[in-house]
Design a protein around this motif. Structure first.
Motif, short mmCIF file in Angstrom:
data_model
loop_
_atom_site.label_atom_id
_atom_site.label_comp_id
_atom_site.label_asym_id
_atom_site.label_seq_id
_atom_site.Cartn_x
_atom_site.Cartn_y
_atom_site.Cartn_z
N SER A 55 0.83 -1.20 0.00
CA SER A 55 0.00 0.00 0.00
C SER A 55 0.86 1.25 0.00
O SER A 55 0.48 2.29 -0.55
CB SER A 55 -0.94 0.01 1.21
OG SER A 55 -0.18 -0.01 2.41
N THR A 69 -5.60 4.13 1.15
CA THR A 69 -5.98 2.74 1.40
C THR A 69 -7.48 2.65 1.65
O THR A 69 -8.05 3.42 2.44
CB THR A 69 -5.22 2.19 2.61
OG1 THR A 69 -3.83 2.32 2.37
CG2 THR A 69 -5.57 0.74 2.84
N TYR A 128 -9.36 -0.76 0.48
CA TYR A 128 -9.75 -2.15 0.35
C TYR A 128 -11.06 -2.30 -0.43
O TYR A 128 -12.07 -2.75 0.08
CB TYR A 128 -9.88 -2.82 1.73
CG TYR A 128 -8.63 -2.69 2.55
CD1 TYR A 128 -7.43 -3.25 2.12
CD2 TYR A 128 -8.62 -1.96 3.75
CE1 TYR A 128 -6.27 -3.11 2.86
CE2 TYR A 128 -7.45 -1.82 4.49
CZ TYR A 128 -6.29 -2.39 4.04
OH TYR A 128 -5.13 -2.25 4.75
N THR A 175 -5.25 -8.23 -2.87
CA THR A 175 -4.38 -7.08 -2.64
C THR A 175 -3.84 -6.50 -3.94
O THR A 175 -3.81 -5.28 -4.13
CB THR A 175 -3.20 -7.48 -1.73
OG1 THR A 175 -3.71 -7.99 -0.50
CG2 THR A 175 -2.31 -6.29 -1.44
N GLU A 228 -4.55 -2.74 -5.46
CA GLU A 228 -3.49 -1.80 -5.82
C GLU A 228 -3.62 -1.34 -7.27
O GLU A 228 -3.47 -0.15 -7.57
CB GLU A 228 -2.13 -2.46 -5.61
CG GLU A 228 -1.80 -2.72 -4.15
CD GLU A 228 -0.56 -3.57 -3.98
OE1 GLU A 228 -0.02 -4.02 -5.02
OE2 GLU A 228 -0.15 -3.80 -2.84
#
Length: 642
Positions: free
Chosen positions: A58, A392, A394, A399, A403
């Motif tokens: 992150s 950040t 989610y 993941t 990103e």
């Protein structure tokens, strides 16, 4: 001095990994001093808490965000200079750098004079020479000027099309066409479509990997709630969460309609039936959501703004730009209100959702203003420099997908900001430099560097080549289209000046329309190449078809008109690639396919754009086929260096 022992570098690295509590909460760089420079300048108490966590993925995303954002900061000096030069008091006129100080876009320095940077930190100049104090006029904000002269409708008014009365004969304004079309009719009763649990999962997955990838505003917590709600039965309660669930289901169905479109061929009968059924199911969910929309209107929080944004998304899918505009404006107003007052006890997820809705509204509003230039703006662009970029959140379970989505979102934000600055600086109604040949060469050179810097910092997964070879994925293909749009608009002033028929410019360096210099021809070709590649690279990207069919049709019509105008000028005619002979057919095939694919009443302004493209295509072929110049050798687009 003795060499450092092995433990000393470790202690140094340990110290620099610290950040004070203030810097850590604001996610900014801390120099590790006591107090640090940030806290000292803000006159705040500087305290250090626990050791910072090791850098994770992150952090790399945030670094990419900051790197792209720094690229845009270099434009502020040029914007400040333009304001002083074009709208300031004539007695206080600030001369820009001499045109001959920049020999070509490829050799121009990406940096600007230090005095310009110092001037950029000052408040902007108003029309009477006074400094503007409100944030609305701040040049740090990438605002698209109202009534700018780069829209398709403005291009159509160029005198070069006077000899083609059929282009304008049946033309009606975009606003009038869309305003007078039949209204969207809703079923009198709410009937939820029948879907299996597997269908629900597939619909939500389609939303996740399409809409929520392009505009990542829905968190995993929200998606889990929607999945649970839909699995337990259709949401019949009058709650904001029910409205959001229905809108997400509708957009998931729309994503299934536009996903995996065939390139250069029509769908099979089975695929056509599947897409038609998904469209009907999506419309049913959308109708059900509209009947609960009053709840979102009566609620003021990030979810209510999210609902308004998703309604705008679906109207964009339906090809109804005025309705989409209305709900973008409503969502923007809620954003401005919520960002102005910090909500008590609000969690970080809510704050981040609000910021992401804000940036989604910023992109979409700017896209629509680019064509509907007379529409009143919400004011969201006038505060954009004060709103943090995405952090950040989610939005995806994976993941890596999370990103990639965040970086793609930031890349789109950065490009939209650059496009707004290009439009504002070159094509603003009263202050644009595009018609001033003494001013635009140096500005174009700087904008060129900003554009190339944007492309160079894209992550490898979104990288693209500047040619007509297939993109590695839909995301890179879409970003390439944005890049080519921006490039064509940046270099269009050269083309406009050659088309103007004016005399020699004051500096005498770039030649005249009848005897243009090699630099002028090179830059004009950069515009024409970008227009043509923009057309030839158009594909059925799901992002384009679902969100931007209406915008894309107008943009492509404008590109064809630019090529038509150039085909009538001897000095420009030979700069047009022979691939132009296939451009019109390519566009018409795609746009008609999308219209059939989306079903329902077609947008009349899209149909008008197709008619303009068809007419421009015939005129271009006729002009180039009967030219008296020597024929051109075909050029390989993969070898074009831009």
């Amino acid at each position: 001095m003795d060499a450092l022992s092995p433990s000393e570098p470790a202690r140094k690295r340990l110290r620099t990994s610290h950040a004070c509590d203030i810097c850590r909460s604001r996610k900014i760089r801390c120099d590790g001093n006591t107090p640090c420079s940030t806290c000292r300048s803000a006159d705040q108490e500087c305290t250090y808490g626990a050791e910072a966590n090791p850098r994770g993925k992150s952090d790399l995303v945030l670094d990419g965000v900051r790197r792209i954002e720094r690229i845009l900061e270099g434009l502020s000096p040029f914007l400040q200079n333009a304001a002083a030069a074009y709208i300031g008091d004539k007695n206080q006129y600030i001369s820009p750098p001499a045109v001959n100080s920049i020999t070509s876009p490829s050799t121009a320095s990406p940096s600007v004079d230090a005095s310009w940077r110092q001037a950029a930190s000052q408040p902007p100049v108003s029309t009477d020479g006074a400094k503007t104090q409100d944030g609305g006029g701040a040049l740090d904000n990438a605002v698209l000027d109202s009534m700018h002269t780069s829209t398709t409708e403005a291009v159509l008014q160029w005198p070069h099309f006077d000899q083609y009365p059929s282009l304008r004969g049946d033309y009606r304004s975009i606003f009038h066409l869309e305003r007078t079309r039949p209204q969207l009719e809703l079923s009198p009763s709410t009937i939820f479509p029948y879907v299996t649990q597997e269908d629900i999962t597939a619909i939500l997955d389609a939303f996740q990997y399409n809409v929520n990838f392009w505009y990542p505003t829905v968190s995993q917590n929200q998606l889990h709630s929607v999945h649970t709600s839909m699995m337990s039965g259709d949401p019949t309660d009058n709650s904001l969460d029910s409205c959001l669930s229905l809108l997400i289901m509708a957009l998931g169905c729309a994503s299934q309609v536009t996903a995996n479109l065939p390139q250069g061929s029509t769908s099979t009968p089975e695929e056509a039936r599947y897409r038609a059924s998904r469209r009907k199911i999506g419309d049913k969910y959308f109708e059900a959501a509209l009947k609960k929309l009053h709840i979102a209107h009566l609620t003021v929080n990030s979810t209510s703004a999210q609902c308004m944004l998703f309604v705008a998304f679906y109207f964009a899918f339906l090809g109804r730009p005025l309705q989409a505009w209305e709900f973008i404006s409503t969502a923007s107003t809620k954003c401005l209100m919520l960002l102005s007052y910090a909500a008590e006890n609000a969690q970080e997820e809510e704050h981040e959702r609000m910021r992401r809705v804000f940036w989604s509204c910023y992109i979409l509003e700017s896209d629509y203003v680019a064509e509907l230039s007379a529409c009143p703006v919400s004011g969201i662009a006038r505060v954009e420099s004060s709103v943090p970029l995405p952090r950040t959140y989610y939005s995806h379970a994976s993941t890596s997908e999370d990103e990639q989505s965040s970086l793609y979102f930031v890349a789109c934000i950065s490009m939209r900001r650059l496009l707004n600055r290009v439009h504002q600086l070159l094509y603003a109604k009263d202050t644009g430099a595009a018609v001033n040949s003494a001013q635009f060469p140096s500005i174009v050179a700087e904008l060129h560097h900003q554009l190339e810097d944007w492309r160079e910092v894209l992550p490898p997964s979104f990288a693209f080549t500047v040619d007509t070879s297939p993109a590695t994925n839909a995301a890179s293909g879409f970003l390439r289209q944005r890049y080519l749009t921006c490039r064509s608009v940046i270099y269009r002033p050269y083309l406009m000046w050659l088309l103007s028929g004016l005399g020699h410019p004051p500096d005498g360096k770039v030649g005249s329309p009848t005897n243009p210099s090699p630099e002028m021809l090179k830059s004009s070709r950069a515009c024409l190449d970008a227009c043509l590649m923009h057309i030839l690279n158009l594909r059925g990207f799901s992002h384009t078809v679902l969100m931007d069919t209406w915008i894309c049709s107008l943009s492509m019509a404008g590109a064809m008109l630019v090529l038509l105008a150039a085909s009538k000028i001897p000095s420009l005619r030979n700069l047009i690639g022979l691939e132009v002979f296939s451009a019109g057919d390519h566009l018409i095939q795609l746009l008609q396919q999308w219209q059939e694919l989306l079903g329902g009443p077609p947008s009349p302004s899209v149909a008008q754009s197709i008619r303009i493209i068809d007419a421009a295509d015939r005129f271009i072929k006729d002009s180039l086929s009967h030219q008296s110049d020597q024929p051109k050798d075909p050029r390989s687009w993969k070898r074009i260096e831009l």
